[in-house]
Design an enzyme around this catalytic site. Structure first.
Site, PDB file in Angstrom:
ATOM      1  N   LYS A  35      39.490  44.215  31.057  1.00  0.00           N
ATOM      2  CA  LYS A  35      39.197  42.842  31.483  1.00  0.00           C
ATOM      3  C   LYS A  35      37.789  42.425  31.072  1.00  0.00           C
ATOM      4  CE  LYS A  35      39.870  43.735  35.834  1.00  0.00           C
ATOM      5  NZ  LYS A  35      40.242  45.146  35.704  1.00  0.00           N
ATOM      6  N   THR A  36      36.825  43.272  31.389  1.00  0.00           N
ATOM      7  CA  THR A  36      35.444  42.934  31.067  1.00  0.00           C
ATOM      8  C   THR A  36      35.271  42.855  29.556  1.00  0.00           C
ATOM      9  OG1 THR A  36      34.740  44.009  33.091  1.00  0.00           O
ATOM     10  CG2 THR A  36      33.038  43.609  31.461  1.00  0.00           C
ATOM     11  N   ASP A 225      33.539  37.352  36.013  1.00  0.00           N
ATOM     12  CA  ASP A 225      34.115  38.702  36.117  1.00  0.00           C
ATOM     13  C   ASP A 225      34.250  39.057  37.600  1.00  0.00           C
ATOM     14  OD1 ASP A 225      35.149  41.106  35.322  1.00  0.00           O
ATOM     15  OD2 ASP A 225      33.305  41.900  34.448  1.00  0.00           O
ATOM     16  N   GLU A 226      35.098  40.010  37.930  1.00  0.00           N
ATOM     17  CA  GLU A 226      35.321  40.464  39.314  1.00  0.00           C
ATOM     18  C   GLU A 226      35.612  39.270  40.224  1.00  0.00           C
ATOM     19  OE1 GLU A 226      35.467  43.651  39.852  1.00  0.00           O
ATOM     20  OE2 GLU A 226      34.211  44.617  38.330  1.00  0.00           O
ATOM     21  N   GLN A 256      41.234  45.619  43.577  1.00  0.00           N
ATOM     22  CA  GLN A 256      39.836  46.036  43.672  1.00  0.00           C
ATOM     23  C   GLN A 256      39.007  45.097  44.528  1.00  0.00           C
ATOM     24  OE1 GLN A 256      37.965  47.874  40.095  1.00  0.00           O
ATOM     25  NE2 GLN A 256      39.734  47.043  39.050  1.00  0.00           N
ATOM     26  N   ARG A 608      37.104  55.040  38.443  1.00  0.00           N
ATOM     27  CA  ARG A 608      35.847  55.081  37.691  1.00  0.00           C
ATOM     28  C   ARG A 608      35.829  56.266  36.738  1.00  0.00           C
ATOM     29  NH1 ARG A 608      35.346  50.620  37.450  1.00  0.00           N
ATOM     30  NH2 ARG A 608      37.292  50.563  38.602  1.00  0.00           N
TER      31      ARG A 608
HETATM   32  N1  LIG Z   1      42.002  47.634  23.310  1.00  0.00           N
HETATM   33  C1  LIG Z   1      41.137  48.592  23.588  1.00  0.00           C
HETATM   34  N2  LIG Z   1      40.956  49.621  22.742  1.00  0.00           N
HETATM   35  C2  LIG Z   1      40.097  50.627  23.021  1.00  0.00           C
HETATM   36  N3  LIG Z   1      39.351  50.695  24.129  1.00  0.00           N
HETATM   37  C3  LIG Z   1      39.474  49.698  25.022  1.00  0.00           C
HETATM   38  C4  LIG Z   1      40.362  48.604  24.796  1.00  0.00           C
HETATM   39  N4  LIG Z   1      40.267  47.788  25.872  1.00  0.00           N
HETATM   40  C5  LIG Z   1      39.357  48.336  26.694  1.00  0.00           C
HETATM   41  N5  LIG Z   1      38.870  49.470  26.197  1.00  0.00           N
HETATM   42  C6  LIG Z   1      37.889  50.385  26.835  1.00  0.00           C
HETATM   43  O1  LIG Z   1      38.416  50.760  28.100  1.00  0.00           O
HETATM   44  C7  LIG Z   1      37.382  50.884  29.078  1.00  0.00           C
HETATM   45  C8  LIG Z   1      37.658  49.960  30.248  1.00  0.00           C
HETATM   46  O2  LIG Z   1      37.467  48.605  29.863  1.00  0.00           O
HETATM   47  P1  LIG Z   1      36.819  47.547  30.841  1.00  0.00           P
HETATM   48  O3  LIG Z   1      35.639  48.097  31.483  1.00  0.00           O
HETATM   49  O4  LIG Z   1      36.718  46.275  30.092  1.00  0.00           O
HETATM   50  O5  LIG Z   1      38.009  47.462  31.915  1.00  0.00           O
HETATM   51  P2  LIG Z   1      38.083  46.557  33.207  1.00  0.00           P
HETATM   52  O6  LIG Z   1      39.497  46.061  33.261  1.00  0.00           O
HETATM   53  O7  LIG Z   1      37.021  45.557  33.210  1.00  0.00           O
HETATM   54  O8  LIG Z   1      37.883  47.642  34.339  1.00  0.00           O
HETATM   55  P3  LIG Z   1      37.398  47.416  35.855  1.00  0.00           P
HETATM   56  O9  LIG Z   1      38.574  46.837  36.576  1.00  0.00           O
HETATM   57  O10 LIG Z   1      37.098  48.787  36.343  1.00  0.00           O
HETATM   58  O11 LIG Z   1      36.246  46.487  35.818  1.00  0.00           O
HETATM   59  C9  LIG Z   1      36.102  50.529  28.365  1.00  0.00           C
HETATM   60  O12 LIG Z   1      35.494  51.724  27.946  1.00  0.00           O
HETATM   61  C10 LIG Z   1      36.576  49.707  27.180  1.00  0.00           C
HETATM   62  O13 LIG Z   1      35.659  49.755  26.124  1.00  0.00           O
HETATM   63 MG   LIG Z   2      35.414  45.218  34.537  1.00  0.00          MG
END
Ligand SMILES: Nc1ncnc2c1ncn2[C@@H]1O[C@H](COP(=O)(O)OP(=O)(O)OP(=O)(O)O)[C@@H](O)[C@H]1O
Ligand SMILES: [Mg+2]
Length: 732
Positions: A35-36, A225-226, A256, A608
Site C-alpha cells: 500500500k505504502t 497513508d494508514e 490494522q 512486521r
Molecule cells: N510488487 C512488488 N514487488 C516487490 N516488492 C514489493 C511489491 N509491492 C510491495 N513490495 C515490498 O513489500 C514490502 C511491503 O510493502 P509496503 O510497506 O508498501 O506494504 P504496506 O501494505 O504499506 O504494509 P503495512 O500495512 O504494514 O503498512 C516492502 O518491502 C515493499 O517494497
Molecule cells: Mg504501509
C-alpha cells in the site's frame, strides 16, 4: 516517456492504482501488500507523467520517519532533476506536523500568539494540575489523568468545552468545567497541546474562508497513508480541505486499526466512499514482506475477529523458518534470551538494525534496555521519547522555551527552582495565586509581585535573580549558532554545574545527555527559513517523539511499542511479553471491542516480520513494581501449532570442575543425582533452608567458588555460593 522504473516493480492491481487517471481512490489491503509503495509510486507518477506540480500534492503519513522515507524514495524514483529543492513545495508529514506548519504560518488567523509553544503530555498534565488548584477540585475524586483523557478525547471529536452539553451528572459537569478553565489557561500562555493542533487547524478552515480557498486551489491531490487510523477531527479537516475539486486517495487496512482508544474511527473508511463519489476501490492480497509461516500465523490470529472487511493474504515466498516461542522464567531471563538471539543474528552477518523488539507496554523496555547495555548491544528506542523525556533534557529545553517565550508557564514552573535557587513552594504558590487572580502568566505575576514589594526580602531577591537570569540568557544567545545557543543556555542557567555536582553515574549520565542535546542541535537541519532554528528545534523535540535521537544512524536494535511499529518492517522481529494481562492488555481484555483491537495490534506485530519471528513470555514478571504470574497469551494459542517451534533451554550449566568435592555435599548430591547427567539446570526449581523455594537463573564460575543465582519466590533474587547454599531440588 519511459516510465518503467515507476511501474516495473508493481503487480497488476498496484499498477492500475498508480497509473489511474485523476480520481478518488481507496486502497484497502492487508499488511505488507504494498500500500505504502503504491502511494509513493502514485506521487511520482502524478509528477512525472501527469505533470502535476509537487506543490499541488499533500501526503499524510503516520510518523515523521515515514515522511522522511517517503521523500527519500521519491528522490530515488524521480532522480535529481531540478536540484535538491525540487520537492520543497510538496507537503509530506503527519497530520500533527502539517497542522503545526499551518498554525505557524497563520497564527494570527488562528488567534494564537506568534511564538506559541507545543505542550507535550507531561506539560499538559502540569497545566491541568494548576487548573485543579484554581478550581479547588479534588484529585482523589477526579484523577488528573481522567481530565486529560476527557479533554483530549473531546478535542479528537472536534468538541470545545462550550460544545459539551450541560448535564446533571457530576462527571460531565466537572469535566466540562475543567476543560473550559484549561482552554483559558492554554490560550493565556500561548500553549497548544497535540489534539489542539488538529482542532485549531480545522477551525482555521472554518473561520477563514479565504485561507481555505487558497489551500483548496493549491492542493489538487491529497494522499493519506494508514487511513484506518484517522480520527474525527482529522477526517473533518481533510474533508473540508478537499472541498469539491480535489482528488483524494486513502490507503489503509481495517485489520490494522489500533488507535481506537485515541479516537480513531474505522467508520471513516465507509464515510469516505459516501463523501467522495465514484471512488475507485483497490484490494491487494499478495504479500511481499513475510514468509508463508508468518502470514499463516497472522491470518489465523486475525480470523478470530468478527468485525472485519475480510481478506486473506498470500505470498509466493516459501515457508521459511518456524516461529520461535520461548518461555522465560522471568523478565530478566526473557531479556537475556532476546539479547542472546540478537548476538547470534549479528554473528551470522546481519546488522543490528535489521532486528526489532516490540512490546505492548512502554514500561517493558527498561529491563531490555539494561540487558542490552550490559551486553554492549546498541539499541534505539523508536517513538518512545526516550531521550527527550529525560529530566535534564526537559529542563534544558524549558530554559530555551522560556528564552523564546517568557509566558510559557509550564516551562517557568519547571525550572524556576532548578537548579535550586531558594524559591520555595510558598513563593511559587504566591505567584500562582497572582497569576490566577490577574489572569496573567507566572512571569508577569512575578514581575508584579516584585514591583509591589509584597514578597519577603529573601524570596524577592531569589525571584529577581531568576528574572535577571532570563534576561541574561536572552541577551547571551544573540548572534550564536543553534548548538552554541543551547550550550550557552545549559551553562549559563547553571544546569551543567548542577548535574556535575551530582554524585556518581547518574550525574555523569545527565551531563552526557546534556552534551548529547548539543550534538542533536548540531545534527539538526532547520527547514523553515522564516523562523529561528532554535524555535524550530524546540518544536521538533516536542513533536518528534524521540525520532530525533542522535544515534539515529548508528547500527542498533530497534525497540518500540507495538503501536509505533505500524507501517515498518524488519527481517527479525521479537514480540516480548506475549502473556495474558499484558498482551492482550488487562485493561482491554474485558470488552469484546477492546479485545479485537488488541488482536489487531497482534496482527500488526506479527506482520512486521519478514524472515523470522520470535515470541517470548515470562512465567513470572516484575512490572510496575509488583510480581505477576501470567498465563500464555490467547493469541499464541490462536496461531496454528505447525507454525510454532518451542525453544528448549539451551543454556545448560557446565558442571563445576571439582565435582567430586561438591558431590560430598549431600544436599547437592540429591539435586545432582536427580539429573541423568548429573547437573543442576537453569530453570530448575530448588529449595533453600532460609529463603524458601525459587528458580535457578544463572551460574557463575567453577569448582568451590561456583555461584548460583536463584530467584526466590518470597526472598527475591540472590547470588549464593554453590558450596554452602545446600540447595535441594524440588519436584514440580
Ligand atoms: N510488487 C512488488 N514487488 C516487490 N516488492 C514489493 C511489491 N509491492 C510491495 N513490495 C515490498 O513489500 C514490502 C511491503 O510493502 P509496503 O510497506 O508498501 O506494504 P504496506 O501494505 O504499506 O504494509 P503495512 O500495512 O504494514 O503498512 C516492502 O518491502 C515493499 O517494497
Ligand atoms: Mg504501509
Amino acid at each position: 516517456m519511459d516510465i518503467t522504473h515507476l511501474t516495473d516493480s508493481l503487480n497488476t492491481p498496484q499498477r492500475e492504482a498508480v497509473c489511474a487517471s485523476p480520481c478518488h481512490q481507496l486502497i484497502l489491503a492487508g499488511a505488507g501488500s504494498g500500500k505504502t509503495r503504491v502511494l509513493v509510486h502514485r506521487i511520482a507518477y502524478l509528477i512525472q507523467v501527469q505533470g502535476v506540480a509537487p506543490n499541488q500534492i499533500m501526503a499524510v503519513t503516520f510518523t515523521n520517519k515515514a515522511a522522511r522515507e517517503m521523500r527519500e524514495r521519491l528522490q530515488q524514483l524521480l532522480g535529481d532533476v531540478g536540484g535538491p529543492n525540487r520537492f520543497s513545495g510538496l507537503w509530506v508529514g503527519t497530520f500533527h506536523g502539517i497542522a503545526h506548519r499551518l498554525l505557524k504560518m497563520h497564527w494570527r488567523e488562528a488567534k494564537l500568539p506568534e511564538n506559541f509553544q507545543i505542550l507535550d503530555s507531561d506539560d499538559q498534565l502540569r497545566v491541568i494540575k494548576r487548573v485543579y488548584q484554581a478550581l479547588q477540585i479534588d484529585e482523589k475524586r477526579w484523577p488528573h489523568r481522567q481530565a486529560q483523557y476527557f479533554i483530549n478525547g473531546s478535542k479528537d471529536e472536534g468538541l470545545r468545552a462550550q460544545h459539551i452539553q450541560d448535564s446533571h451528572d457530576p462527571y460531565t459537569t466537572t469535566m466540562k468545567m475543567i476543560y473550559s478553565a484549561y482552554e483559558e489557561a492554554c490560550q493565556n500562555s500561548g500553549l497548544v497541546d497535540f489534539a489542539e493542533l488538529l482542532l485549531r487547524s480545522h477551525e482555521l478552515w472554518l473561520s477563514s474562508p479565504e485561507l481555505l480557498k487558497h489551500y483548496q486551489d493549491r492542493f489538487v491531490h491529497l494522499l493519506v497513508d494508514e487511513f484506518q487510523d484517522t480520527n474525527s477531527v482529522q477526517y473533518a479537516w481533510l474533508r473540508v480541505l478537499a472541498g469539491n475539486a480535489c482528488w483524494v486517495t486513502g490507503v489503509g487496512d481495517d485489520d490494522q486499526s489500533i488507535y481506537g482508544w485515541r479516537g480513531a474511527k474505522i467508520e471513516n473508511i465507509q464515510q469516505f466512499e459516501k463523501d467522495f463519489s465514484n471512488t475507485a476501490v483497490t484490494k491487494l492480497e499478495q504479500n511481499y514482506r513475510s514468509t508463508n509461516t508468518i502470514l499463516s500465523a497472522a491470518n489465523a490470529v486475525i480470523q478470530n475477529n468478527n468485525s472485519r472487511l475480510g481478506k486473506q493474504l498470500w505470498t509466493e515466498d516459501g515457508d521459511g523458518d518456524p516461529i520461535d516461542l520461548y518461555s522465560a522464567f522471568n523478565e530478566q531471563d526473557e531479556a537475556r534470551y532476546i539479547a542472546e538471539c540478537i548476538e547470534q543474528w549479528q554473528k551470522e552477518g546481519n546488522s543490528l538494525a535489521s532486528s526489532a523488539v516490540l512490546y505492548r507496554s512502554n514500561a517493558q523496555s527498561r529491563v531490555l534496555e539494561e540487558t542490552f547495555l550490559r551486553e554492549g548491544i546498541a539499541y534505539r528506542i523508536y517513538g518512545g521519547q526516550r531521550f527527550y523525556e529525560r529530566m535534564e533534557i526537559k529542563n534544558a529545553l524549558a530554559y530555551v522555551r522560556l528564552v523564546l517565550n517568557r509566558h510559557d508557564d509550564p516551562a517557568f514552573e519547571r525550572v524556576i527552582n532548578t537548579p535550586t535557587r531558594g524559591i520555595g513552594e510558598k513563593s511559587l504558590e504566591a505567584l500562582r495565586l497572582t497569576a490566577r487572580e490577574q489572569g496573567c502568566s507566572l512571569f508577569d505575576a512575578a514581575a508584579a509581585l516584585l514591583a509591589n514589594n509584597v514578597l519577603p526580602a529573601r524570596a524577592a531577591n531569589c525571584i529577581k535573580a531568576f528574572l535577571a537570569l532570563l534576561d541574561e540568557l536572552q541577551g547571551g544567545i544573540d548572534s550564536l549558532g543553534l548548538a552554541e545557543q543551547v550550550e550557552y543556555v545549559i551553562n549559563a542557567s547553571g544546569l551543567y554545574e548542577f548535574h556535575q555536582k551530582e554524585k556518581g553515574e547518574r550525574g555523569q549520565a545527565r551531563i552526557e545527555n546534556l552534551q548529547e542535546l548539543v550534538n542533536a542541535c548540531r545534527a539538526f537541519n532547520a527547514e523553515d527559513a522564516d523562523r529561528a532554528p532554535i524555535a524550530e528545534f524546540v518544536d521538533n523535540a516536542a513533536l518528534g517523539s524521540g525520532e530525533q535521537q542522535a544515534d539515529e544512524y548508528q547500527d542498533a536494535v530497534q525497540m518500540m511499542t507495538l503501536h509505533s511499529a505500524k507501517g515498518l518492517e524488519f527481517p527479525l522481529v521479537f514480540i516480548a511479553g506475549v502473556e495474558e494481562n499484558l498482551f492482550p492488555h488487562k485493561m482491554s481484555a474485558d470488552s469484546a471491542e477492546g479485545l479485537e483491537e488488541e488482536r489487531r495490534l497482534c496482527y500488526v506485530g506479527i506482520t512486521r516480520a519478514m524472515k523470522k519471528l520470535v515470541l517470548t513470555h515470562a512465567e513470572s514478571r516484575r512490572l510496575y513494581g509488583s510480581e505477576t504470574y501470567n498465563p500464555l497469551s490467547r493469541f499464541i494459542r490462536e496461531i496454528p501449532e505447525k507454525c510454532i517451534q518451542e525453544v528448549r533451554l539451551k543454556a545448560v550449566v557446565t558442571r563445576p570442575a571439582n565435582v567430586a568435592n561438591v558431590r560430598k555435599d549431600n544436599a547437592l548430591k540429591a539435586a545432582y543425582s536427580d539429573e541423568g547427567d548429573g547437573e543442576f539446570k537453569l530453570g530448575q526449581r530448588v529449595a533453600h533452608a532460609k529463603f524458601g523455594e525459587g528458580v535457578i537463573l544463572q551460574f557463575e564460575g567453577r569448582g568451590p567458588g561456583a555461584r548460583v543465582n536463584v530467584a526466590f519466590t518470597d526472598a527475591g533474587s540472590k547470588w549464593l555460593m554453590m558450596q554452602y547454599a545446600k540447595l535441594q531440588a524440588v519436584e514440580r
